[in-house]
Write a protein that holds these residues in place. Structure first.
Motif, PDB file in Angstrom:
ATOM      1  N   TYR A 156       0.840  -1.197   0.000  1.00 32.53           N
ATOM      2  CA  TYR A 156       0.000   0.000   0.000  1.00 32.53           C
ATOM      3  C   TYR A 156       0.877   1.248   0.000  1.00 32.53           C
ATOM      4  CZ  TYR A 156      -3.835  -3.043   1.633  1.00 32.53           C
ATOM      5  OH  TYR A 156      -4.784  -4.029   1.755  1.00 32.53           O
ATOM      6  N   PRO A 157       0.788   2.106  -1.018  1.00 33.72           N
ATOM      7  CA  PRO A 157       1.491   3.394  -0.952  1.00 33.72           C
ATOM      8  C   PRO A 157       0.824   4.288   0.095  1.00 33.72           C
ATOM      9  CG  PRO A 157       0.759   2.884  -3.186  1.00 33.72           C
ATOM     10  CD  PRO A 157       0.065   1.939  -2.269  1.00 33.72           C
ATOM     11  N   GLU A 158       1.639   5.103   0.761  1.00 32.09           N
ATOM     12  CA  GLU A 158       1.097   5.981   1.814  1.00 32.09           C
ATOM     13  C   GLU A 158       1.788   7.333   1.798  1.00 32.09           C
ATOM     14  OE1 GLU A 158      -0.499   3.390   5.534  1.00 32.09           O
ATOM     15  OE2 GLU A 158       1.574   4.029   5.633  1.00 32.09           O
ATOM     16  N   ALA A 159       1.075   8.315   2.307  1.00 31.27           N
ATOM     17  CA  ALA A 159       1.711   9.609   2.598  1.00 31.27           C
ATOM     18  C   ALA A 159       2.765   9.370   3.673  1.00 31.27           C
ATOM     19  CB  ALA A 159       0.671  10.609   3.078  1.00 31.27           C
ATOM     20  N   TRP A 160       3.900  10.074   3.554  1.00 31.01           N
ATOM     21  CA  TRP A 160       4.989   9.877   4.503  1.00 31.01           C
ATOM     22  C   TRP A 160       4.929  10.914   5.622  1.00 31.01           C
ATOM     23  CZ3 TRP A 160       9.044  13.201   5.805  1.00 31.01           C
ATOM     24  CH2 TRP A 160      10.050  12.639   6.607  1.00 31.01           C
ATOM     25  N   ASP A 161       5.288  10.472   6.821  1.00 29.26           N
ATOM     26  CA  ASP A 161       5.606  11.393   7.914  1.00 29.26           C
ATOM     27  C   ASP A 161       6.790  10.782   8.660  1.00 29.26           C
ATOM     28  OD1 ASP A 161       4.795   9.771  10.278  1.00 29.26           O
ATOM     29  OD2 ASP A 161       2.759  10.023   9.490  1.00 29.26           O
ATOM     30  N   PRO A 162       7.439  11.532   9.555  1.00 22.81           N
ATOM     31  CA  PRO A 162       8.684  11.034  10.172  1.00 22.81           C
ATOM     32  C   PRO A 162       8.543   9.731  10.962  1.00 22.81           C
ATOM     33  CG  PRO A 162       8.529  13.402  10.439  1.00 22.81           C
ATOM     34  CD  PRO A 162       7.214  12.960   9.881  1.00 22.81           C
ATOM     35  N   SER A 163       7.320   9.314  11.275  1.00 20.49           N
ATOM     36  CA  SER A 163       7.142   8.046  11.995  1.00 20.49           C
ATOM     37  C   SER A 163       7.181   6.849  11.050  1.00 20.49           C
ATOM     38  CB  SER A 163       5.805   8.045  12.746  1.00 20.49           C
ATOM     39  OG  SER A 163       4.720   7.980  11.820  1.00 20.49           O
ATOM     40  N   LYS A 164       7.187   7.101   9.725  1.00 18.81           N
ATOM     41  CA  LYS A 164       7.141   6.025   8.737  1.00 18.81           C
ATOM     42  C   LYS A 164       8.466   5.913   7.994  1.00 18.81           C
ATOM     43  CE  LYS A 164       2.203   6.719   7.976  1.00 18.81           C
ATOM     44  NZ  LYS A 164       1.198   7.259   7.044  1.00 18.81           N
ATOM     45  N   GLU A 165       8.659   4.774   7.346  1.00 19.38           N
ATOM     46  CA  GLU A 165       9.855   4.587   6.534  1.00 19.38           C
ATOM     47  C   GLU A 165       9.774   5.473   5.284  1.00 19.38           C
ATOM     48  OE1 GLU A 165      12.531   2.986   7.196  1.00 19.38           O
ATOM     49  OE2 GLU A 165      11.875   1.919   8.995  1.00 19.38           O
ATOM     50  N   ALA A 166      10.908   6.073   4.937  1.00 19.75           N
ATOM     51  CA  ALA A 166      10.983   6.907   3.732  1.00 19.75           C
ATOM     52  C   ALA A 166      11.464   6.043   2.570  1.00 19.75           C
ATOM     53  CB  ALA A 166      11.946   8.065   3.969  1.00 19.75           C
ATOM     54  N   TYR A 167      10.601   5.829   1.571  1.00 19.24           N
ATOM     55  CA  TYR A 167      10.963   4.940   0.464  1.00 19.24           C
ATOM     56  C   TYR A 167      11.341   5.685  -0.808  1.00 19.24           C
ATOM     57  CZ  TYR A 167       9.556   0.852   3.113  1.00 19.24           C
ATOM     58  OH  TYR A 167       9.499  -0.143   4.045  1.00 19.24           O
ATOM     59  N   TYR A 168      10.493   6.606  -1.247  1.00 21.20           N
ATOM     60  CA  TYR A 168      10.728   7.262  -2.529  1.00 21.20           C
ATOM     61  C   TYR A 168      10.858   8.768  -2.340  1.00 21.20           C
ATOM     62  CZ  TYR A 168       8.971   2.812  -4.278  1.00 21.20           C
ATOM     63  OH  TYR A 168       8.781   1.477  -4.514  1.00 21.20           O
ATOM     64  N   PRO A 169      11.999   9.351  -2.719  1.00 20.23           N
ATOM     65  CA  PRO A 169      12.112  10.805  -2.644  1.00 20.23           C
ATOM     66  C   PRO A 169      11.158  11.456  -3.639  1.00 20.23           C
ATOM     67  CG  PRO A 169      14.033   9.862  -3.739  1.00 20.23           C
ATOM     68  CD  PRO A 169      13.224   8.717  -3.237  1.00 20.23           C
ATOM     69  N   ILE A 170      10.588  12.582  -3.255  1.00 21.04           N
ATOM     70  CA  ILE A 170       9.717  13.336  -4.165  1.00 21.04           C
ATOM     71  C   ILE A 170      10.594  14.392  -4.832  1.00 21.04           C
ATOM     72  CG2 ILE A 170       7.687  14.834  -4.324  1.00 21.04           C
ATOM     73  CD1 ILE A 170       6.498  13.265  -1.972  1.00 21.04           C
TER      74      ILE A 170
END
Length: 372
Positions: free
Chosen positions: A303-317
């Motif tokens: 599932y793609p998700e909006a990122w916040d600092p509590s989540k893993e960072a996968y794809y740079p925007i």
């Protein structure tokens, strides 16, 4: 002045850090590798469940044209002959990927390259534009309406959480179209999955090297920085500089695993789910990466998700705003002679595995060239 305990403190036990530590240890440098997760290996880490190597952070398929990198990883593991041939489910119908003659036959019933090319050319002429201003216009200008609406539009909107008309055109630089009946997703000469999973490679790289997991660099920064002459940092570059120029943005992912008491769930390692009616973008069935014959199977919905600092960072925007912020951090990083920044998060770019390994080896060679 008291001599420090280590030559290098490596922050992050993913591929960049593991390759760096391995190469420097070979050259009699003392390294300590730390990671805030409870395991080594970063995003290539595999978790064994029911005798199946589960790719914990999404599907990882090794592929490269670089014989030097292929020979390098084969020091640590034997690779099987897995070929990535994903399927794509759209409006209840399965199609082959990447876009090839099988796909076009499934889509239009065309049997020759000339027939397929004529349809694509006609649609590009009708729906495309010479100066695409967004992702939708870019895709229509590359492959036409049918391929865009069947395979790209809804999948991409789920992936990025925005309408295709709101996404920049540069996200899709090209869309490979093959006029052959070839379902091999990659064009690279070398491809496969390490037999026994990626942990085999990480364990080989870090053999004999001191490692510590569950260590948050930022919670113990002062003490950790005092341990080594130099730091190899593979985490988020903005976090290293305490977000002084602002926070970089990412997309995140959430993975839901399911155990099924059947031998075979979907008949393929990767099936994309294009339609917006499915919140996930794909289902991975892990056993097929290693041709498993286990009586049970494990699937992962991604599932793609909006990122916040509590989540893993996968794809740079990688839009102009974020690239501007990153350049400020890059300038800061170049002022530090005792910190080496490397990898996906520290360089704010998406890397494939072979590119990460090559980048780490190049960095080692640069440093050794300076130190000679």
């Amino acid at each position: 002045m008291k001599e420090k305990e280590y030559d290098y403190l490596v922050v992050g036990a993913g591929l960049f850090g593991s390759v760096f530590a391995h190469e420097m240890t070979k050259r009699s440098k003392k390294c300590l590798v730390i990671d805030k997760r409870n395991h080594l290996g970063g995003n290539v880490y595999c978790e064994e469940k029911e005798g199946i190597n589960v790719h914990k952070y999404g599907a990882h398929i090794f592929h490269t044209n670089d014989k030097r990198i292929w020979d390098y990883v084969n020091q640590f593991a034997s690779f099987n002959n897995y070929i990535n041939s994903p399927l794509s489910l759209s409006k209840g119908k399965l199609y082959n990927l990447p876009f090839n003659m099988n796909t076009f036959y499934q889509l239009w019933g065309t049997q020759t390259p000339q027939e397929a090319k004529a349809i694509i050319d006609e649609q590009v002429a009708k729906y495309g534009t010479k100066s695409p201003k967004n992702l939708e216009e870019q895709a229509l200008s590359l492959v036409g309406k049918d391929i865009y609406e069947t395979f790209i539009k809804e999948y991409t909107e789920k992936q990025w959480g925005k309408k295709a008309t709101e996404l920049p055109a540069f996200i899709i630089k090209r869309l490979p179209v093959r006029y052959t009946y070839n379902n091999n997703y990659f064009n690279d000469r070398y491809q496969g999955i390490p037999i026994g999973g990626y942990n085999t490679i990480i364990n080989g790289l870090l053999k004999g090297i001191e490692t510590k997991t569950n260590v948050d660099f930022f919670k113990e920064r002062e003490q950790l920085e005092g341990l080594a002459d130099k730091i190899v940092y593979t985490g988020k570059i903005d976090e290293f500089f305490d977000y002084k120029h602002g926070q970089l943005e990412y997309r995140s992912l959430r993975f839901e695993n399911e155990l099924h008491a059947i031998e075979n769930y979907q008949g393929n390692a990767v099936v994309n789910y294009n339609d917006s009616s499915f919140a996930f973008t794909r289902i991975i069935e892990h056993k097929h990466f290693e041709f498993g014959k286990q009586s049970k199977t494990i699937i992962t919905k991604e599932y793609p998700e909006a990122w916040d600092p509590s989540k893993e960072a996968y794809y740079p925007i990688n839009n102009d705003k974020n690239q501007g912020v990153y350049q400020e951090y890059k300038k800061e990083s170049q002022k530090l002679s005792n910190v080496i920044f490397g990898g996906r998060l520290a360089e704010y770019r998406y890397y494939d595995m072979h590119q990460i390994i090559a980048s780490s080896l190049t960095k080692v060679e640069e440093i050794l060239g300076i130190e000679k």
